[in-house]
Design a protein around this motif. Structure first.
Motif, PDB file in Angstrom:
ATOM      1  N   ALA A  38       0.846  -1.201   0.000  1.00 54.35           N
ATOM      2  CA  ALA A  38       0.000   0.000   0.000  1.00 54.35           C
ATOM      3  C   ALA A  38       0.884   1.254   0.000  1.00 54.35           C
ATOM      4  O   ALA A  38       2.101   1.175   0.181  1.00 54.35           O
ATOM      5  CB  ALA A  38      -0.912  -0.015   1.214  1.00 54.35           C
ATOM      6  N   ASP A  39       0.258   2.392  -0.195  1.00 51.45           N
ATOM      7  CA  ASP A  39       0.989   3.660  -0.195  1.00 51.45           C
ATOM      8  C   ASP A  39       0.370   4.576   0.882  1.00 51.45           C
ATOM      9  O   ASP A  39      -0.747   5.042   0.663  1.00 51.45           O
ATOM     10  CB  ASP A  39       0.884   4.303  -1.583  1.00 51.45           C
ATOM     11  N   PRO A  40       1.021   4.808   2.029  1.00 41.94           N
ATOM     12  CA  PRO A  40       2.349   4.328   2.424  1.00 41.94           C
ATOM     13  C   PRO A  40       2.287   2.903   2.966  1.00 41.94           C
ATOM     14  O   PRO A  40       1.252   2.488   3.463  1.00 41.94           O
ATOM     15  CB  PRO A  40       2.727   5.315   3.547  1.00 41.94           C
ATOM     16  N   PRO A  41       3.415   2.169   2.882  1.00 36.58           N
ATOM     17  CA  PRO A  41       3.436   0.784   3.371  1.00 36.58           C
ATOM     18  C   PRO A  41       3.654   0.725   4.885  1.00 36.58           C
ATOM     19  O   PRO A  41       4.783   0.832   5.359  1.00 36.58           O
ATOM     20  CB  PRO A  41       4.625   0.170   2.619  1.00 36.58           C
ATOM     21  N   VAL A  42       2.568   0.571   5.634  1.00 38.31           N
ATOM     22  CA  VAL A  42       2.655   0.605   7.107  1.00 38.31           C
ATOM     23  C   VAL A  42       2.140  -0.711   7.677  1.00 38.31           C
ATOM     24  O   VAL A  42       1.073  -1.185   7.292  1.00 38.31           O
ATOM     25  CB  VAL A  42       1.806   1.770   7.680  1.00 38.31           C
ATOM     26  N   LEU A  43       2.921  -1.302   8.595  1.00 39.43           N
ATOM     27  CA  LEU A  43       2.517  -2.548   9.265  1.00 39.43           C
ATOM     28  C   LEU A  43       2.157  -2.211  10.709  1.00 39.43           C
ATOM     29  O   LEU A  43       2.972  -1.650  11.445  1.00 39.43           O
ATOM     30  CB  LEU A  43       3.672  -3.557   9.258  1.00 39.43           C
ATOM     31  N   HIS A  44       0.934  -2.538  11.141  1.00 36.60           N
ATOM     32  CA  HIS A  44       0.509  -2.302  12.527  1.00 36.60           C
ATOM     33  C   HIS A  44       0.592  -3.616  13.297  1.00 36.60           C
ATOM     34  O   HIS A  44      -0.127  -4.562  12.972  1.00 36.60           O
ATOM     35  CB  HIS A  44      -0.930  -1.779  12.577  1.00 36.60           C
ATOM     36  N   SER A  45       1.449  -3.668  14.301  1.00 31.35           N
ATOM     37  CA  SER A  45       1.612  -4.916  15.056  1.00 31.35           C
ATOM     38  C   SER A  45       1.332  -4.699  16.541  1.00 31.35           C
ATOM     39  O   SER A  45       1.782  -3.716  17.131  1.00 31.35           O
ATOM     40  CB  SER A  45       3.039  -5.452  14.879  1.00 31.35           C
ATOM     41  N   TRP A  46       0.642  -5.691  17.149  1.00 35.08           N
ATOM     42  CA  TRP A  46       0.347  -5.615  18.587  1.00 35.08           C
ATOM     43  C   TRP A  46       1.448  -6.249  19.423  1.00 35.08           C
ATOM     44  O   TRP A  46       1.352  -6.298  20.647  1.00 35.08           O
ATOM     45  CB  TRP A  46      -1.000  -6.285  18.893  1.00 35.08           C
ATOM     46  N   ILE A  47       2.508  -6.757  18.761  1.00 36.28           N
ATOM     47  CA  ILE A  47       3.600  -7.383  19.529  1.00 36.28           C
ATOM     48  C   ILE A  47       4.606  -6.298  19.898  1.00 36.28           C
ATOM     49  O   ILE A  47       5.374  -5.824  19.066  1.00 36.28           O
ATOM     50  CB  ILE A  47       4.291  -8.500  18.717  1.00 36.28           C
ATOM     51  N   THR A  99       9.908  -4.624  -0.668  1.00 34.80           N
ATOM     52  CA  THR A  99       9.805  -3.179  -0.442  1.00 34.80           C
ATOM     53  C   THR A  99      10.141  -2.871   1.016  1.00 34.80           C
ATOM     54  O   THR A  99      10.054  -3.749   1.869  1.00 34.80           O
ATOM     55  CB  THR A  99       8.364  -2.665  -0.678  1.00 34.80           C
ATOM     56  N   LYS A 100      10.482  -1.620   1.285  1.00 33.08           N
ATOM     57  CA  LYS A 100      10.706  -1.180   2.672  1.00 33.08           C
ATOM     58  C   LYS A 100       9.354  -0.813   3.273  1.00 33.08           C
ATOM     59  O   LYS A 100       8.460  -0.314   2.564  1.00 33.08           O
ATOM     60  CB  LYS A 100      11.639   0.025   2.712  1.00 33.08           C
ATOM     61  N   THR A 101       9.182  -1.078   4.562  1.00 27.38           N
ATOM     62  CA  THR A 101       7.908  -0.760   5.217  1.00 27.38           C
ATOM     63  C   THR A 101       8.171   0.038   6.492  1.00 27.38           C
ATOM     64  O   THR A 101       9.298   0.062   6.999  1.00 27.38           O
ATOM     65  CB  THR A 101       7.149  -2.044   5.616  1.00 27.38           C
ATOM     66  N   GLU A 102       7.089   0.652   7.015  1.00 27.43           N
ATOM     67  CA  GLU A 102       7.188   1.315   8.318  1.00 27.43           C
ATOM     68  C   GLU A 102       6.406   0.474   9.320  1.00 27.43           C
ATOM     69  O   GLU A 102       5.284   0.039   9.031  1.00 27.43           O
ATOM     70  CB  GLU A 102       6.583   2.729   8.249  1.00 27.43           C
ATOM     71  N   LEU A 103       7.025   0.213  10.485  1.00 29.81           N
ATOM     72  CA  LEU A 103       6.359  -0.596  11.509  1.00 29.81           C
ATOM     73  C   LEU A 103       5.773   0.335  12.568  1.00 29.81           C
ATOM     74  O   LEU A 103       6.484   1.195  13.098  1.00 29.81           O
ATOM     75  CB  LEU A 103       7.407  -1.516  12.134  1.00 29.81           C
ATOM     76  N   LYS A 104       4.469   0.178  12.868  1.00 36.73           N
ATOM     77  CA  LYS A 104       3.858   0.955  13.946  1.00 36.73           C
ATOM     78  C   LYS A 104       3.345  -0.012  14.991  1.00 36.73           C
ATOM     79  O   LYS A 104       2.538  -0.901  14.669  1.00 36.73           O
ATOM     80  CB  LYS A 104       2.700   1.804  13.421  1.00 36.73           C
ATOM     81  N   LEU A 105       3.812   0.127  16.226  1.00 43.54           N
ATOM     82  CA  LEU A 105       3.387  -0.787  17.282  1.00 43.54           C
ATOM     83  C   LEU A 105       2.116  -0.267  17.949  1.00 43.54           C
ATOM     84  O   LEU A 105       1.974   0.935  18.204  1.00 43.54           O
ATOM     85  CB  LEU A 105       4.496  -0.932  18.322  1.00 43.54           C
ATOM     86  N   ILE A 106       1.195  -1.201  18.215  1.00 43.57           N
ATOM     87  CA  ILE A 106      -0.025  -0.859  18.949  1.00 43.57           C
ATOM     88  C   ILE A 106       0.302  -1.079  20.424  1.00 43.57           C
ATOM     89  O   ILE A 106       0.517  -2.229  20.845  1.00 43.57           O
ATOM     90  CB  ILE A 106      -1.205  -1.796  18.552  1.00 43.57           C
ATOM     91  N   GLU A 107       0.361  -0.011  21.189  1.00 40.05           N
ATOM     92  CA  GLU A 107       0.717  -0.151  22.604  1.00 40.05           C
ATOM     93  C   GLU A 107      -0.509  -0.583  23.407  1.00 40.05           C
ATOM     94  O   GLU A 107      -1.639  -0.524  22.929  1.00 40.05           O
ATOM     95  CB  GLU A 107       1.315   1.161  23.136  1.00 40.05           C
ATOM     96  N   ARG A 108      -0.281  -1.027  24.662  1.00 39.07           N
ATOM     97  CA  ARG A 108      -1.373  -1.621  25.459  1.00 39.07           C
ATOM     98  C   ARG A 108      -2.606  -0.731  25.550  1.00 39.07           C
ATOM     99  O   ARG A 108      -3.731  -1.196  25.439  1.00 39.07           O
ATOM    100  CB  ARG A 108      -0.881  -1.920  26.886  1.00 39.07           C
ATOM    101  N   ASP A 109      -2.377   0.579  25.759  1.00 39.55           N
ATOM    102  CA  ASP A 109      -3.535   1.470  25.947  1.00 39.55           C
ATOM    103  C   ASP A 109      -4.269   1.734  24.617  1.00 39.55           C
ATOM    104  O   ASP A 109      -5.326   2.356  24.609  1.00 39.55           O
ATOM    105  CB  ASP A 109      -3.098   2.795  26.600  1.00 39.55           C
ATOM    106  N   GLN A 110      -3.713   1.229  23.516  1.00 36.36           N
ATOM    107  CA  GLN A 110      -4.371   1.433  22.209  1.00 36.36           C
ATOM    108  C   GLN A 110      -5.084   0.162  21.719  1.00 36.36           C
ATOM    109  O   GLN A 110      -5.739   0.173  20.679  1.00 36.36           O
ATOM    110  CB  GLN A 110      -3.313   1.826  21.160  1.00 36.36           C
ATOM    111  N   LEU A 111      -4.925  -0.947  22.486  1.00 37.32           N
ATOM    112  CA  LEU A 111      -5.425  -2.239  21.982  1.00 37.32           C
ATOM    113  C   LEU A 111      -6.942  -2.270  21.815  1.00 37.32           C
ATOM    114  O   LEU A 111      -7.461  -2.801  20.829  1.00 37.32           O
ATOM    115  CB  LEU A 111      -4.983  -3.370  22.918  1.00 37.32           C
ATOM    116  N   SER A 112      -7.692  -1.675  22.785  1.00 39.92           N
ATOM    117  CA  SER A 112      -9.171  -1.716  22.690  1.00 39.92           C
ATOM    118  C   SER A 112      -9.621  -1.054  21.397  1.00 39.92           C
ATOM    119  O   SER A 112     -10.444  -1.611  20.647  1.00 39.92           O
ATOM    120  CB  SER A 112      -9.819  -0.984  23.859  1.00 39.92           C
TER     121      SER A 112
END
Ligand SMILES: NC(=O)c1ccc[n+]([C@@H]2O[C@H](COP(=O)([O-])OP(=O)(O)OC[C@H]3O[C@@H](n4cnc5c(N)ncnc54)[C@H](OP(=O)(O)O)[C@@H]3O)[C@@H](O)[C@H]2O)c1
Length: 263
Positions: free
Chosen positions: A123-132, A190-203
Motif C-alpha cells: 500500500a501507499d504508504p506501506p505501514v505494518l501495525h503490530s500488537w507485539i 519493499t521497505k515498510t514502516e512498523l507501527k506498534l499498537i501499545e497496550r492502551d491502544q489495543l481496545s
C-alpha cells in the motif's frame, strides 16, 4: 483396519489443513468432516472416496454422532462465537466421554493471521501495525502446514502418554515485530514502516478491526497475556512436551504471497 476419524468443526483452518494431510496419508484413514454448512467442503476433498461431509453444529449438539469412529479432532470455535458458554459445556460434558484417549494441542499464533501484512506492504504508504510490543519481544508462531502435519500424525498414531496429554506446537523459533517486518520486506521486496499498537491502544485497535464490543476486552486480555509480564509469557519455552514445526516465518509468508500473486 484404516482409522475412522471425525473432524469437528471441519471449516476451521486447523481442521482444513489436517484433513488435507490425512487424505494424503498412506494409511488411508476415513474422514468424516462436520460442517455447519456441508456445501463449504472443498471440492478437492469431496473427490476422495475416504471423505464425507456431514451437517453438524457444535452449539446445538446436532450431528455430533461419533458411532463407528475411533478418533475425534475437536477444534473449539473462536471465543467470540455466539453461545461460548454452551460451546464450553458441550466440549466439557459431551465430548469428554466420546473417546478414551485425549490429546490437547496448544499452538502458537497461526502465521496465516499475518497475511494482511503482505497487502499492507504494497500500500501507499506501506505501514505494518503490530500488537507485539516492544519491537523485539518474541511470541510463538506456527505455520498451518506444521499444524496440519502435527495434528494428522497425532490422530493417526497410538497415544503412549497418560490421557489427557497436553502439548505445545510452535514454529522452529519464536518471532517479534522486528522479525515480521524483516520477513515481509524480504518477501514483497519493499521497505515498510512498523507501527506498534501499545497496550492502551489495543481496545481501539480491535474495535476498529470489527471485533464486537462485548468481545473486545477478551481480545485485549488474550493479547496482553503473551506480552512481557503477561500470564502466558513465561510458558513459551521448548521442552519435552513441545512439537517444533519446520516452516520458518519468511517461508510461510512467501508461499502465501505467491498464492496471492497467482490470484
Ligand atoms: N488463529 C490463531 O492464531 C489461533 C492460534 C491458537 C489457537 N487458536 C484457536 O483455534 C481455534 C480455531 O481457530 P481458527 O483460527 O482455526 O478458527 P477459524 O478459522 O476462524 O474457524 C472457525 C470455524 O468454526 C466454525 N464454527 C463456528 N461456530 C460453529 C458451530 N457452532 N458449529 C460448527 N462450526 C462452527 C465456523 O464455521 P462456519 O462459519 O463456516 O460454519 C468457522 O469456519 C479457536 O479456538 C482459536 O482460539 C487460533
Amino acid at each position: 483396519m484404516p482409522r475412522r476419524i471425525v473432524i469437528l468443526p471441519a471449516s476451521t483452518k486447523a481442521g482444513r489443513e489436517t484433513i488435507r494431510v490425512l487424505l494424503q496419508s498412506e494409511s488411508k484413514p476415513f474422514v468424516r468432516a462436520v460442517y455447519r454448512n456441508p456445501a463449504k467442503a472443498p471440492a478437492e476433498f469431496l473427490q476422495n472416496p475416504n471423505f464425507e461431509a456431514v451437517q453438524g453444529d457444535v452449539s446445538s449438539g446436532s450431528g455430533l454422532d461419533f458411532a463407528g469412529f475411533d478418533t475425534l479432532f475437536y477444534i473449539p470455535p473462536r471465543p467470540m462465537s455466539p453461545g461460548v458458554l454452551r460451546l464450553n459445556h458441550i466440549s466439557d460434558e459431551i465430548l469428554k466421554n466420546s473417546v478414551p484417549q485425549v490429546s490437547i494441542v496448544r499452538p502458537g499464533y497461526i502465521t496465516e493471521e499475518w497475511a494482511h501484512f503482505l497487502d499492507a506492504a504494497k500500500a501507499d504508504p506501506p505501514v505494518l501495525h503490530s500488537w507485539i510490543s516492544p519491537v523485539d519481544h518474541k511470541v510463538p508462531m506456527v505455520d498451518l502446514k506444521d499444524i496440519g502435519e502435527c495434528c494428522a500424525n497425532t490422530l493417526l498414531s497410538e497415544q503412549t502418554k497418560p490421557s489427557p496429554y497436553y502439548f505445545k506446537l510452535f514454529g522452529p523459533q519464536h518471532y517479534s515485530s522486528a522479525d515480521l517486518k524483516d520477513a515481509v520486506e524480504k518477501v514483497v521486496g519493499t521497505k515498510t514502516e512498523l507501527k506498534l499498537i501499545e497496550r492502551d491502544q489495543l481496545s481501539g485497535f480491535f474495535a476498529q478491526l470489527g471485533i464486537p464490543e462485548t468481545h473486545v476486552p477478551d481480545f485485549v486480555g488474550m493479547t496482553t497475556a503473551v506480552l512481557p509480564g503477561g500470564i502466558m509469557a513465561g510458558d513459551f519455552g521448548y521442552d519435552e512436551d513441545t512439537v517444533r514445526g519446520k516452516v520458518e516465518l519468511v517461508d510461510g509468508l512467501r508461499e502465501m504471497y505467491e498464492k496471492k500473486q497467482q490470484g
